[in-house]
Design an enzyme around this catalytic site. Sequence first.
Site, PDB file in Angstrom:
ATOM      1  N   GLY A 168     -16.430  36.165   1.271  1.00  0.00           N
ATOM      2  CA  GLY A 168     -15.521  36.107   0.138  1.00  0.00           C
ATOM      3  C   GLY A 168     -14.058  36.191   0.533  1.00  0.00           C
ATOM      4  N   GLY A 169     -13.785  36.090   1.843  1.00  0.00           N
ATOM      5  CA  GLY A 169     -12.410  35.935   2.294  1.00  0.00           C
ATOM      6  C   GLY A 169     -11.614  37.223   2.434  1.00  0.00           C
ATOM      7  N   GLU A 204     -11.667  33.765  15.423  1.00  0.00           N
ATOM      8  CA  GLU A 204     -12.099  32.375  15.579  1.00  0.00           C
ATOM      9  C   GLU A 204     -10.893  31.451  15.611  1.00  0.00           C
ATOM     10  OE1 GLU A 204     -14.628  31.474  12.227  1.00  0.00           O
ATOM     11  OE2 GLU A 204     -16.425  32.209  13.265  1.00  0.00           O
ATOM     12  N   TYR A 206      -8.822  28.740  13.942  1.00  0.00           N
ATOM     13  CA  TYR A 206      -8.655  28.502  12.515  1.00  0.00           C
ATOM     14  C   TYR A 206      -8.738  27.007  12.223  1.00  0.00           C
ATOM     15  CZ  TYR A 206      -6.549  28.433   7.869  1.00  0.00           C
ATOM     16  OH  TYR A 206      -6.309  28.231   6.537  1.00  0.00           O
ATOM     17  N   ASN A 292     -26.294  32.764   3.252  1.00  0.00           N
ATOM     18  CA  ASN A 292     -26.550  33.532   2.036  1.00  0.00           C
ATOM     19  C   ASN A 292     -28.053  33.669   1.851  1.00  0.00           C
ATOM     20  OD1 ASN A 292     -23.812  33.759   1.460  1.00  0.00           O
ATOM     21  ND2 ASN A 292     -23.799  31.795   0.413  1.00  0.00           N
ATOM     22  N   ARG A 294     -29.944  34.473  -0.610  1.00  0.00           N
ATOM     23  CA  ARG A 294     -30.253  34.615  -2.040  1.00  0.00           C
ATOM     24  C   ARG A 294     -30.165  33.249  -2.725  1.00  0.00           C
ATOM     25  NH1 ARG A 294     -25.059  33.553  -3.579  1.00  0.00           N
ATOM     26  NH2 ARG A 294     -23.468  34.544  -2.293  1.00  0.00           N
ATOM     27  N   VAL A 297     -25.497  30.407  -7.524  1.00  0.00           N
ATOM     28  CA  VAL A 297     -25.126  29.911  -8.851  1.00  0.00           C
ATOM     29  C   VAL A 297     -25.269  28.383  -8.896  1.00  0.00           C
ATOM     30  CG1 VAL A 297     -23.189  29.654 -10.464  1.00  0.00           C
ATOM     31  CG2 VAL A 297     -23.600  31.857  -9.347  1.00  0.00           C
TER      32      VAL A 297
HETATM   33  C1  MV4 Z   1     -12.770  29.975   8.105  1.00  0.00           C
HETATM   34  C2  MV4 Z   1     -11.781  29.061   7.674  1.00  0.00           C
HETATM   35  C3  MV4 Z   1     -11.122  28.338   8.644  1.00  0.00           C
HETATM   36  N1  MV4 Z   1     -11.414  28.510   9.953  1.00  0.00           N
HETATM   37  N2  MV4 Z   1     -13.037  30.103   9.413  1.00  0.00           N
HETATM   38  C4  MV4 Z   1     -13.544  31.909   3.773  1.00  0.00           C
HETATM   39  C5  MV4 Z   1     -14.539  32.936   3.364  1.00  0.00           C
HETATM   40  C6  MV4 Z   1     -15.397  33.212   4.519  1.00  0.00           C
HETATM   41  N3  MV4 Z   1     -16.748  32.953   4.154  1.00  0.00           N
HETATM   42  C7  MV4 Z   1     -14.940  32.320   5.603  1.00  0.00           C
HETATM   43  N4  MV4 Z   1     -13.844  31.545   5.099  1.00  0.00           N
HETATM   44  C8  MV4 Z   1     -13.155  30.675   5.904  1.00  0.00           C
HETATM   45  N5  MV4 Z   1     -13.438  30.737   7.232  1.00  0.00           N
HETATM   46  C9  MV4 Z   1     -12.354  29.397  10.311  1.00  0.00           C
HETATM   47  N6  MV4 Z   1     -12.609  29.576  11.625  1.00  0.00           N
HETATM   48  C10 MV4 Z   1     -11.503  28.972   6.320  1.00  0.00           C
HETATM   49  C11 MV4 Z   1     -12.174  29.787   5.408  1.00  0.00           C
HETATM   50  C12 MV4 Z   1     -11.784  29.625   4.043  1.00  0.00           C
HETATM   51  C13 MV4 Z   1     -12.621  29.036   3.094  1.00  0.00           C
HETATM   52  C14 MV4 Z   1     -13.909  28.624   3.384  1.00  0.00           C
HETATM   53  C15 MV4 Z   1     -14.730  28.079   2.417  1.00  0.00           C
HETATM   54  C16 MV4 Z   1     -14.251  27.890   1.136  1.00  0.00           C
HETATM   55  C17 MV4 Z   1     -12.998  28.286   0.831  1.00  0.00           C
HETATM   56  C18 MV4 Z   1     -12.160  28.856   1.776  1.00  0.00           C
HETATM   57  C19 MV4 Z   1     -10.864  29.237   1.430  1.00  0.00           C
HETATM   58  C20 MV4 Z   1     -10.060  29.814   2.364  1.00  0.00           C
HETATM   59  C21 MV4 Z   1     -10.502  30.003   3.675  1.00  0.00           C
END
Ligand code: MV4
Length: 460
Positions: A168-169, A204, A206, A292, A294, A297
């Site tokens: 969930g960030g 990680e 980015y 996940n 589960r 939605v």
């Molecule tokens: C990331 C990423 C970019 N690079 N990992 C967001 C929640 C968590 N589950 C992991 N997330 C992300 N991981 C790397 N290495 C960007 C996100 C991310 C994101 C991912 C899916 C849907 C929406 C997002 C919004 C912001 C950041």
Amino acid sequence: MEPKLFSKVLIANRGEIALRILRACQELNIRTVVVHSTADSDSMPVRLADESVCIGPAPSRDSYLNMRAIMSAAEITGADAIHPGVGFLSENSDFARMTQEHSLHFIGASPDLIDKMGDKIIAKVTMKKLGVPTISGSKGEIPSEEEALKQAELIGFPILIKAASGGGGKGMKVAQNKEEVPQAWRLARHEALANFGNDQVYMERYLQAPRHIEFQILADAAGHVVCLGERDCSIQRNHQKIWEEAPALLPERLRKKMESTLIRATQKLGYVGVGTFEMLLEDGQFYFMEMNTRLQVEHTVTEMITGVDLVKEQIFAAAGFPLTFSQRDITLKGHAIECRINAEDPNTFFPSPGLIKTYHPSGGPGVRVDSHVYSGYSVPPYYDSLLGKLIAYAPSREACLAKIRRALQEFVVEGVATLIPLQKKLADHPDIIQANYDIHWLGRHLTQLVEEQENKRLLA
Ligand code: MV4
């Protein structure tokens, strides 16, 4: 021993998903118990269930998160299984264990796999071992600022620091260069501790403009696994999904490769039930993000394009029945779009609880509405604001967009603000029409989308 279907399922959830699970149970001739808070006494799932038990006052922690109260309700009513739905206790391994200790079936993943996937470092190491592509990064936890700087130089900028207990960030911090690393590391640890009670973080590379694509898995207790294609869930705001599609526009070779990789990983994990691999896709490369354990939605769009009832299959799997179809039987047919109808201001996303004076859901061919709402229903202020989901299904993506537009026009909710006006904008936007979006698209376009709405309102 021959598996036996449950005779009574307790649904430990509320709202549209409780109703969705109730409908599956009724079609399977399984009796139902719905537990609810005092705020949900008049809810549709409570009215339609065979039995209901009030388990506490409105705040979730006193009701939908109160494991002992739910377990007592299960014992009193003689349920033989518990469906946790989504959110709440659906990925709580203590609750899954407690359920099993009370000789009840948990309709969800095993407690051990919930724990494994709940720790994002362990989940990533596990997936890497199983051949699932992961994002280059630190081996494990980053315990010090020195280690953070060292790892960042090795990985290359920009880097992302994530909480081990995250999702969930929360607790995520980007560093563009080495000057930003110490602060990012400190903030990430602080947020991780505050939100999850665990300050472990990892690092990680980015990815700057990925799409969020998740694969639906279904497995039985005998080790048979099928993959039911994927969903594009990139349209989100603050990690809340708004609009989901299935399938994602993927080259067939890439989909097949990902499917076989994930099926093998699921088999080796010993996973049973429905599960989702959340992946990021950038420059034609998939990377594992989270699993996940589960129902989700947005399972509906997968149901539309595969014809598989995921909730029934989840119940069958938990009861020990073998799958009645194999991967060969699965074809992804047509296109589905889900719009989340939240009781929120479409400009500010501020929750808009209150009395629904008029409710008229869309209908017609290819339109599905999963909602617990009715005219005269009061949206309580205590829970998430999902009123329901509008799903369109058509042979092609273009026809599906036309259908969702038409269905959004038909949908009437009066008394509370909803996201319907925003969803209409999305359905008309050239980038959405061309499927030209990534996870940052909505954030970047929100001011424009909102301003246009505001202008329209002022002119009206
Ligand atoms: C990331 C990423 C970019 N690079 N990992 C967001 C929640 C968590 N589950 C992991 N997330 C992300 N991981 C790397 N290495 C960007 C996100 C991310 C994101 C991912 C899916 C849907 C929406 C997002 C919004 C912001 C950041």
